[in-house]
Design a protein around this motif. Structure first.
Motif, PDB file in Angstrom:
ATOM      1  N   ALA A 292      25.896  33.990 117.056  1.00 26.90           N
ATOM      2  CA  ALA A 292      26.693  34.545 115.963  1.00 26.90           C
ATOM      3  C   ALA A 292      25.839  34.778 114.730  1.00 26.90           C
ATOM      4  O   ALA A 292      25.025  33.936 114.344  1.00 26.90           O
ATOM      5  CB  ALA A 292      27.856  33.613 115.632  1.00 26.90           C
ATOM      6  N   ARG A 293      26.018  35.926 114.134  1.00 22.53           N
ATOM      7  CA  ARG A 293      25.297  36.272 112.910  1.00 22.53           C
ATOM      8  C   ARG A 293      25.591  35.259 111.811  1.00 22.53           C
ATOM      9  O   ARG A 293      26.738  34.863 111.612  1.00 22.53           O
ATOM     10  CB  ARG A 293      25.708  37.663 112.463  1.00 22.53           C
ATOM     11  N   GLY A 294      24.552  34.847 111.134  1.00 20.72           N
ATOM     12  CA  GLY A 294      24.719  33.940 110.010  1.00 20.72           C
ATOM     13  C   GLY A 294      24.667  32.481 110.366  1.00 20.72           C
ATOM     14  O   GLY A 294      24.641  31.632 109.468  1.00 20.72           O
ATOM     15  N   THR A 295      24.669  32.147 111.652  1.00 20.36           N
ATOM     16  CA  THR A 295      24.561  30.743 112.044  1.00 20.36           C
ATOM     17  C   THR A 295      23.092  30.333 112.081  1.00 20.36           C
ATOM     18  O   THR A 295      22.200  31.137 112.325  1.00 20.36           O
ATOM     19  CB  THR A 295      25.204  30.496 113.410  1.00 20.36           C
ATOM     20  N   ALA A 296      22.870  29.060 111.852  1.00 19.94           N
ATOM     21  CA  ALA A 296      21.500  28.558 111.766  1.00 19.94           C
ATOM     22  C   ALA A 296      20.874  28.448 113.146  1.00 19.94           C
ATOM     23  O   ALA A 296      21.574  28.319 114.163  1.00 19.94           O
ATOM     24  CB  ALA A 296      21.493  27.189 111.084  1.00 19.94           C
ATOM     25  N   ASN A 297      19.561  28.520 113.188  1.00 24.98           N
ATOM     26  CA  ASN A 297      18.871  28.275 114.443  1.00 24.98           C
ATOM     27  C   ASN A 297      19.247  26.895 114.956  1.00 24.98           C
ATOM     28  O   ASN A 297      19.292  25.913 114.201  1.00 24.98           O
ATOM     29  CB  ASN A 297      17.357  28.354 114.246  1.00 24.98           C
ATOM     30  N   GLY A 298      19.537  26.811 116.235  1.00 25.54           N
ATOM     31  CA  GLY A 298      20.027  25.571 116.817  1.00 25.54           C
ATOM     32  C   GLY A 298      21.525  25.580 117.036  1.00 25.54           C
ATOM     33  O   GLY A 298      22.071  24.696 117.698  1.00 25.54           O
ATOM     34  N   ARG A 494      10.474  32.387 115.088  1.00 27.04           N
ATOM     35  CA  ARG A 494      10.616  33.638 115.834  1.00 27.04           C
ATOM     36  C   ARG A 494      11.910  34.375 115.509  1.00 27.04           C
ATOM     37  O   ARG A 494      12.020  35.578 115.740  1.00 27.04           O
ATOM     38  CB  ARG A 494      10.539  33.350 117.333  1.00 27.04           C
ATOM     39  N   TYR A 495      12.928  33.667 114.986  1.00 23.28           N
ATOM     40  CA  TYR A 495      14.205  34.305 114.704  1.00 23.28           C
ATOM     41  C   TYR A 495      14.301  34.833 113.274  1.00 23.28           C
ATOM     42  O   TYR A 495      15.275  35.502 112.923  1.00 23.28           O
ATOM     43  CB  TYR A 495      15.354  33.345 114.988  1.00 23.28           C
ATOM     44  N   ALA A 496      13.312  34.535 112.447  1.00 26.59           N
ATOM     45  CA  ALA A 496      13.252  35.157 111.125  1.00 26.59           C
ATOM     46  C   ALA A 496      12.931  36.639 111.290  1.00 26.59           C
ATOM     47  O   ALA A 496      12.440  37.083 112.337  1.00 26.59           O
ATOM     48  CB  ALA A 496      12.192  34.472 110.269  1.00 26.59           C
ATOM     49  N   GLU A 497      13.227  37.437 110.265  1.00 31.12           N
ATOM     50  CA  GLU A 497      12.877  38.851 110.353  1.00 31.12           C
ATOM     51  C   GLU A 497      11.364  38.991 110.540  1.00 31.12           C
ATOM     52  O   GLU A 497      10.581  38.238 109.964  1.00 31.12           O
ATOM     53  CB  GLU A 497      13.320  39.596 109.092  1.00 31.12           C
TER      54      GLU A 497
END
Length: 700
Positions: A292-298, A494-497
């Motif tokens: 889901a967009r906006g959720t934190a990694n993990g 890796r999930y950062a822009e």
């Protein structure tokens, strides 16, 4: 990271609708209408026949075409959501890129333009760039697309793409014949479709100064084309817009998705990010992991399976990013990020190209009336403009503009263009390319450079775009840069822009080209017809005359992007740094293809919207043909799919004995005929040549 796999039967809590949206009509949409357009994650199936990653321009085209087969299920996963703001379909939206519809990304500092950073234009909205672009609906010249074919991509020349340009469009006669006659706007309906989704026409307004500018172009050796979309988008020409007869934006959302949204086999999930494509032990793409967009990694993720094929349509920015996160990309980068290597493809994220632009400024002492500033200075004219708009006419009907000069270098710099070509060919390629380039990528760039420099010497291919609509100032847009940039994931997150480096003007050839354009612009402003307007130069300024002085001006005035970035998952042979084959299949794996702007190997001299529609339409046909043939949708070959030395490259050939001489044959998927095709017309056994349209065929 917690995971939820739908194949286990577990469901997740449905996403909340954050707010009511507005439709194009301006009325509020209720929850029922919104839910007909999208699904929540709790309604996801365990598997779909096709998963399309990205609900932007290309993704919606492909999803529409694949879901035409009611027996095939299609899921589209889109990071953005709908933009139902009424103004977003009006012509005025052409000059505004709303932050709500963009990813929040900035490039790294660019040494070639004074260490400036720049906004990265990548859409995060259903419909993608077609939702927010300037609505100039031109195509490249035939040579632009034929150059793709020369890089080993049989069937991707202009004759192979023209049926898809036509398939995606519907030409409408302009609504004001008086404007057409007065400005001598010309067109050829035979190169457009008659019933395609995207509606195309010319705005019913031309500023009087535009006609003078056309005449001045003719006086400096730039003729006016009758119809640029027929493969002749060089010199000066009128440009249509993708608007309907009511002057409203005609784009992927309202022309491809909305008519198909009620199909029970088509599902769109918005506000979700695709983290990775997951592969089987045999390197077959079998599922996507989404979050889901906006959720934190993990946070919780969901895994959805694809029975037939996964199609990446996340654009020039995120298609390579997703590939890299999935283990498909440069080995050194993936290893540094701790990502297991599935396929070592150094070209993933390289070859980034855009149309950088320098802003040149003149002013008119004796401008004609009315002109683009008249509505701000004359109340009577401003009131007339508003009255005209009630009939969908007048200045407010114009999008970004309706006329372009796309000028060959031979015209811009007739005495010096050969020196620029010689300089380019004499360079050691590695000097100006990203340090991450491998030997294969260097070889690929050398092949590109041969083709680019040939275009620099061509009179039928533009090198610089000069938009004009009566005003004295404009952007000088470099259509064929020699510099190359990169899109790379951040190894610590890796999930950062990703990191975006355009490498704008790193290659000094690009500076030389821009100087040539500035000198040509001065010559255009000095043409006899222009003198009635009294043009006076403000920037660079008449005191700047030497190449060294103008080079400093280029650095200070140049920007990296005109929102035309592309080419980061290039369609080229793998041994030249390519990422996908001419069938758009990712090298080294199976079941995975790319269908968006990132597959372009060389940026065309045009605004990219119309080209992306053609790519996506052709991609959909390739995907459907694969499925119909029962073949495995993938390739594990590490060898090039075609040679790169001939004018028209061909797929690998075998030899079949005839009564007199060997006859080259085409392997599976190879083109075997069609208008303009110069290659083999015989298919290797057991395949036969199947005609798909008058221009294109395949061995099936």
């Amino acid at each position: 990271m917690p995971r939820i796999n739908l194949s286990s039967g577990l469901l997740v809590v449905a996403i909340h609708l954050l707010a009511l949206s507005r439709a194009s009509s301006g009325t509020y949409l209720g929850r029922d209408e919104l839910m007909r357009r999208q699904i929540d994650p709790g309604a996801l199936k365990a598997a779909y026949d096709y998963i399309v990653v990205g609900g932007g321009q290309s993704g919606l085209v492909i999803a529409n075409r694949l879901s035409e087969d009611a027996t095939k299920t299609v899921l589209v996963v889109e990071y953005g959501t709908f933009d139902d703001t009424p103004g977003q379909v009006e012509p005025s939206s052409a000059t505004n890129y709303p932050a709500r519809d963009l990813f929040n990304v900035t490039s790294v500092p660019q040494p070639g333009i004074g260490n400036k950073t720049g906004t990265v234009y990548a859409a995060a909205v259903v419909g993608g760039g077609s939702t927010i672009n300037g609505m100039l609906f031109d195509r490249g010249s035939a040579e632009d697309y034929d150059n793709w074919e020369k890089l080993g991509n049989a069937g991707w020349g202009f004759s192979g793409l023209l049926p898809y340009f036509k398939k995606s469009t519907r030409f409408n006669t302009p609504i004001d014949p008086a404007v057409v006659a007065d400005a001598n706007i010309t067109w050829d309906t035979s190169v457009y479709g008659t019933d395609g989704p995207v509606q195309v026409t010319y705005p019913p307004w031309v500023w009087p100064g535009t006609k003078i500018q056309f005449q001045a172009f003719n006086e400096v050796g730039v003729p006016t084309q009758v119809e640029a979309a027929a493969g002749k988008s060089y010199n000066a020409f009128w440009v249509p817009s993708n608007v309907d007869p009511n002057g409203r934006r005609s784009y992927a959302r309202n022309q491809y998705f909305d008519p198909a949204k009620s199909r029970p086999n088509l599902s769109l999930l918005v506000n979700y990010r695709v983290n990775e494509v997951l592969f089987s032990s045999a390197k077959r793409a079998q599922s996507v992991r989404i979050q889901a967009r906006g959720t934190a990694n993990g946070a919780a993720t969901i895994t959805v399976n694809a029975n037939t094929e996964i199609v990446l349509c996340a654009g020039w920015l995120h298609t390579p990013h997703i590939l890299q996160r999935s283990g498909v990309g440069p080995k050194a980068l993936l290893t540094a990020a701790g990502i297991p290597v599935i396929s070592d493809l150094p070209g993933v994220g390289s070859n980034l190209q855009d149309h950088p632009a320098a802003f040149i400024q003149f002013a008119y002492r004796t401008d004609v009336f009315p002109n683009p500033s008249s509505a701000q200075t004359n109340a009577t004219f401003a009131a007339w403009v508003q009255q005209q708009w009630t009939q969908r006419k007048g200045p407010l009907s114009v999008t970004t503009g309706n006329s372009l000069g796309t000028i060959p270098l031979t015209t811009m710099n007739p005495t010096g263009y050969q020196d620029i070509i010689t300089k380019a060919l004499a360079q050691t390629p590695a000097t100006y390319l990203p340090k991450t380039y491998t030997a294969e990528q260097l070889s690929g760039f050398v092949e590109q450079r041969k083709i680019l420099t040939a275009s620099y010497g061509s009179s039928t291919n533009g090198i610089f775009e000069i938009p004009f609509s009566g005003g004295a100032s404009t952007a000088l847009c470099l259509d064929k840069p020699m510099s190359r940039g990169t899109v790379t994931l951040r190894t610590t997150d890796r999930y950062a822009e990703p990191s975006i480096d355009y490498n704008t003007n790193i290659n000094p050839v690009d500076v030389d080209l821009t100087i040539s354009a500035a000198r040509f612009y001065r010559r255009w402003m000095a043409a006899p017809s222009m003198q009635q307007l009294g043009p006076t130069e403000q920037s660079p300024g008449t005191s700047l005359t030497t190449d060294a002085q103008l080079s400093t001006w280029v650095s200070s005035s140049m920007g990296s992007s005109t929102a035309h970035a592309c080419c980061t998952s290039a369609m080229m042979p793998q041994n030249l740094g390519g990422v996908v084959s001419p069938e758009l299949l990712v090298y080294g794996v199976t079941g995975l293809s790319v269908g968006d702007i990132s597959v372009i190997p060389l940026i065309p001299a045009t605004h990219t919207c119309a080209t992306v529609y053609a790519i996506a339409e052709k991609a959909a046909d390739l995907i459907k043909t694969r499925a119909a043939s029962g073949g495995d949708p993938g390739t594990t070959s590490s060898t090039p799919t075609s040679t790169t030395t001939s004018t028209t490259s061909q797929p690998p050939t075998t030899t079949t004995t005839t009564t007199t001489a060997p006859v080259p044959t085409q392997t599976h998927w190879g083109q075997c005929g069609g208008q303009g095709w110069q290659g083999p017309r015989v298919c290797a056994s057991p395949f036969t040549c199947q005609v798909l349209n008058p221009f294109y065929s395949q061995c099936l």
